[in-house]
Design a protein around this motif. Sequence first.
Motif, short mmCIF file in Angstrom:
data_model
loop_
_atom_site.label_atom_id
_atom_site.label_comp_id
_atom_site.label_asym_id
_atom_site.label_seq_id
_atom_site.Cartn_x
_atom_site.Cartn_y
_atom_site.Cartn_z
N LYS A 150 0.86 -1.19 0.00
CA LYS A 150 0.00 0.00 0.00
C LYS A 150 0.89 1.24 0.00
O LYS A 150 1.82 1.34 0.80
N LEU A 151 0.61 2.15 -0.93
CA LEU A 151 1.37 3.39 -1.02
C LEU A 151 0.43 4.58 -0.80
O LEU A 151 -0.63 4.65 -1.41
N THR A 152 0.85 5.50 0.03
CA THR A 152 0.10 6.75 0.22
C THR A 152 0.91 7.94 -0.27
O THR A 152 0.47 9.07 -0.19
N GLY A 153 2.10 7.65 -0.78
CA GLY A 153 2.97 8.68 -1.34
C GLY A 153 3.85 8.07 -2.41
O GLY A 153 3.77 6.86 -2.70
N ASN A 154 4.71 8.87 -2.98
CA ASN A 154 5.58 8.43 -4.06
C ASN A 154 6.53 7.32 -3.60
O ASN A 154 6.91 7.26 -2.43
N ALA A 155 6.92 6.49 -4.54
CA ALA A 155 7.93 5.45 -4.30
C ALA A 155 8.98 5.57 -5.40
O ALA A 155 8.74 5.16 -6.53
N VAL A 156 10.11 6.15 -5.06
CA VAL A 156 11.15 6.39 -6.05
C VAL A 156 11.82 5.09 -6.52
O VAL A 156 12.34 5.03 -7.63
N ASN A 157 11.78 4.06 -5.67
CA ASN A 157 12.38 2.78 -6.05
C ASN A 157 11.65 1.66 -5.30
O ASN A 157 11.77 1.54 -4.08
N LEU A 158 10.92 0.84 -6.03
CA LEU A 158 10.16 -0.24 -5.39
C LEU A 158 11.04 -1.34 -4.81
O LEU A 158 10.56 -2.20 -4.08
N LYS A 159 12.34 -1.31 -5.10
CA LYS A 159 13.27 -2.24 -4.43
C LYS A 159 13.23 -2.01 -2.92
O LYS A 159 13.41 -2.94 -2.14
N ASP A 160 13.00 -0.76 -2.53
CA ASP A 160 12.92 -0.42 -1.11
C ASP A 160 11.75 -1.11 -0.41
O ASP A 160 11.73 -1.23 0.81
N PHE A 161 10.78 -1.56 -1.20
CA PHE A 161 9.60 -2.24 -0.67
C PHE A 161 9.61 -3.74 -1.01
O PHE A 161 8.63 -4.42 -0.83
N ASN A 162 10.73 -4.20 -1.57
CA ASN A 162 10.84 -5.58 -2.06
C ASN A 162 9.71 -5.90 -3.05
O ASN A 162 9.11 -6.97 -3.01
N PHE A 163 9.45 -4.94 -3.95
CA PHE A 163 8.34 -5.10 -4.90
C PHE A 163 8.72 -4.64 -6.30
O PHE A 163 7.88 -4.34 -7.13
N ASN A 164 10.02 -4.56 -6.59
CA ASN A 164 10.47 -4.12 -7.90
C ASN A 164 10.12 -5.16 -8.97
O ASN A 164 10.30 -6.36 -8.77
N ASP A 165 9.59 -4.70 -10.11
CA ASP A 165 9.24 -5.57 -11.23
C ASP A 165 8.32 -6.72 -10.80
O ASP A 165 8.48 -7.85 -11.25
N THR A 166 7.37 -6.41 -9.95
CA THR A 166 6.49 -7.42 -9.38
C THR A 166 5.01 -7.15 -9.65
O THR A 166 4.23 -8.08 -9.78
N ALA A 167 4.60 -5.90 -9.77
CA ALA A 167 3.17 -5.54 -9.84
C ALA A 167 2.51 -6.03 -11.13
O ALA A 167 3.07 -5.89 -12.22
N THR A 168 1.32 -6.58 -10.96
CA THR A 168 0.50 -7.01 -12.09
C THR A 168 -0.88 -6.35 -12.07
O THR A 168 -1.48 -6.16 -13.12
N SER A 169 -1.36 -5.99 -10.89
CA SER A 169 -2.65 -5.29 -10.82
C SER A 169 -2.57 -4.19 -9.78
O SER A 169 -1.67 -4.18 -8.93
N ILE A 170 -3.50 -3.23 -9.88
CA ILE A 170 -3.46 -2.05 -9.03
C ILE A 170 -4.87 -1.61 -8.67
O ILE A 170 -5.77 -1.65 -9.50
N GLN A 171 -5.03 -1.21 -7.41
CA GLN A 171 -6.27 -0.56 -6.97
C GLN A 171 -5.90 0.85 -6.56
O GLN A 171 -4.87 1.08 -5.93
#
Length: 92
Positions: A67-88
């Motif tokens: 869950k993001l409530t602000g910008n994410a400059v690098n999704l590696k910081d969230f262990n989610f880089n190159d992982t997203a397939t769907s979004i709400q």
Amino acid sequence: MAGVKDGVWLYADSNYQGKNIRVDTHNPNIGVYSPINMNDLVSSVRIVGSYEVILYEHMNFQGRSIKLTGNAVNLKDFNFNDTATSIQIFKR
């Protein structure tokens, strides 16, 4: 941000670089229901406006999520880089 359309911007590279798409509604598969296939390619997220975002590992809002409530400059910081397939996306 002046001159940037409200919505959630998904970028293929960190630091808001590379190919990108603007999303402003739920999307069950960003590889199919987007002008550019971004499935498993999202590396940064810029939120313009009052939005809250949930990224999911699999289509139809399944699997691991963040869950993001602000910008994410690098999704590696969230262990989610190159992982997203769907979004709400939720307007706050």
